[in-house]
Design a protein around this motif. Structure first.
Motif, mmCIF file in Angstrom:
data_model
loop_
_atom_site.group_PDB
_atom_site.id
_atom_site.type_symbol
_atom_site.label_atom_id
_atom_site.label_comp_id
_atom_site.label_asym_id
_atom_site.label_seq_id
_atom_site.Cartn_x
_atom_site.Cartn_y
_atom_site.Cartn_z
ATOM 1 N N VAL A 54 0.851 -1.194 0.000
ATOM 2 C CA VAL A 54 0.000 0.000 0.000
ATOM 3 C C VAL A 54 0.885 1.243 0.000
ATOM 4 C CG1 VAL A 54 -1.742 1.311 1.267
ATOM 5 C CG2 VAL A 54 -1.868 -1.189 1.199
ATOM 6 N N ILE A 67 -5.699 -3.093 -1.316
ATOM 7 C CA ILE A 67 -6.585 -2.479 -0.325
ATOM 8 C C ILE A 67 -7.930 -3.172 -0.353
ATOM 9 C CG2 ILE A 67 -7.790 -0.371 0.353
ATOM 10 C CD1 ILE A 67 -5.477 1.202 -0.944
ATOM 11 N N VAL A 86 -5.605 0.856 7.063
ATOM 12 C CA VAL A 86 -5.945 0.046 5.896
ATOM 13 C C VAL A 86 -6.086 -1.426 6.259
ATOM 14 C CG1 VAL A 86 -5.246 -0.655 3.577
ATOM 15 C CG2 VAL A 86 -4.725 1.657 4.394
#
Length: 120
Positions: A1, A27, A98
Motif C-alpha cells: 500500500v 486495499i 488500511v
C-alpha cells in the motif's frame, strides 16, 4: 500500500491550500484517514481525521479554518486549508488505517509528507 500526497507549497498568511492523498495497492478497505503535521522541533500532531462514514475531527488550532473530506471510490483524502497562519508551517503527513485483506486487522500506512510553508 502506498500513500502519495500532493498540494503543498508556499502561501502567504491568509491564503489557502488544498492537500490530497491517494492510497493505492492491495486495499480491501480503509477506515480512518488522517492528516498529521510536524513543525521543526515539535512533535507530530493530529490535524484532522475522517472515518469511512464521514465523521470528522479536528485539532482545536485548525477548527473553523480547515476541512477534511474523502472520496472512498478513489481512496483519496483531502485537506482544505483556509486562512492559513504562520504557525501552520509544517510537513503534513497523510495516514490511513488500511485493511489489506478480509478478516485481517487494519494497519497504519503513511505518506512521505508534503511541505506547507506560510510566509509573507
Amino acid at each position: 500500500v502506498q500513500l502519495v500526497e500532493s498540494g503543498g507549497g508556499l502561501v502567504q498568511p491568509g491564503g489557502s491550500l488544498r492537500l490530497s492523498c491517494a492510497a493505492s495497492g492491495s486495499i480491501f478497505s480503509i477506515d480512518a484517514m488522517n492528516w498529521y503535521r510536524q513543525a521543526p522541533g515539535k512533535q507530530r500532531e493530529l490535524v484532522a481525521a475522517i472515518t469511512s462514514g464521514g465523521r470528522t475531527n479536528f485539532a482545536d488550532s485548525v477548527k473553523g479554518r480547515f476541512a477534511i473530506s474523502r472520496d472512498n471510490a478513489k481512496n483519496t483524502v483531502y485537506l482544505q486549508m483556509n486562512s492559513l497562519k504562520l504557525e501552520d508551517t509544517a510537513v503534513y503527513y497523510c495516514n490511513a488505517k488500511v485493511v489489506v485483506y478480509i478478516d485481517l486487522p487494519q494497519q497504519d500506512y503513511w505518506g512521505q509528507g508534503t511541505q506547507v510553508t506560510v510566509s509573507s
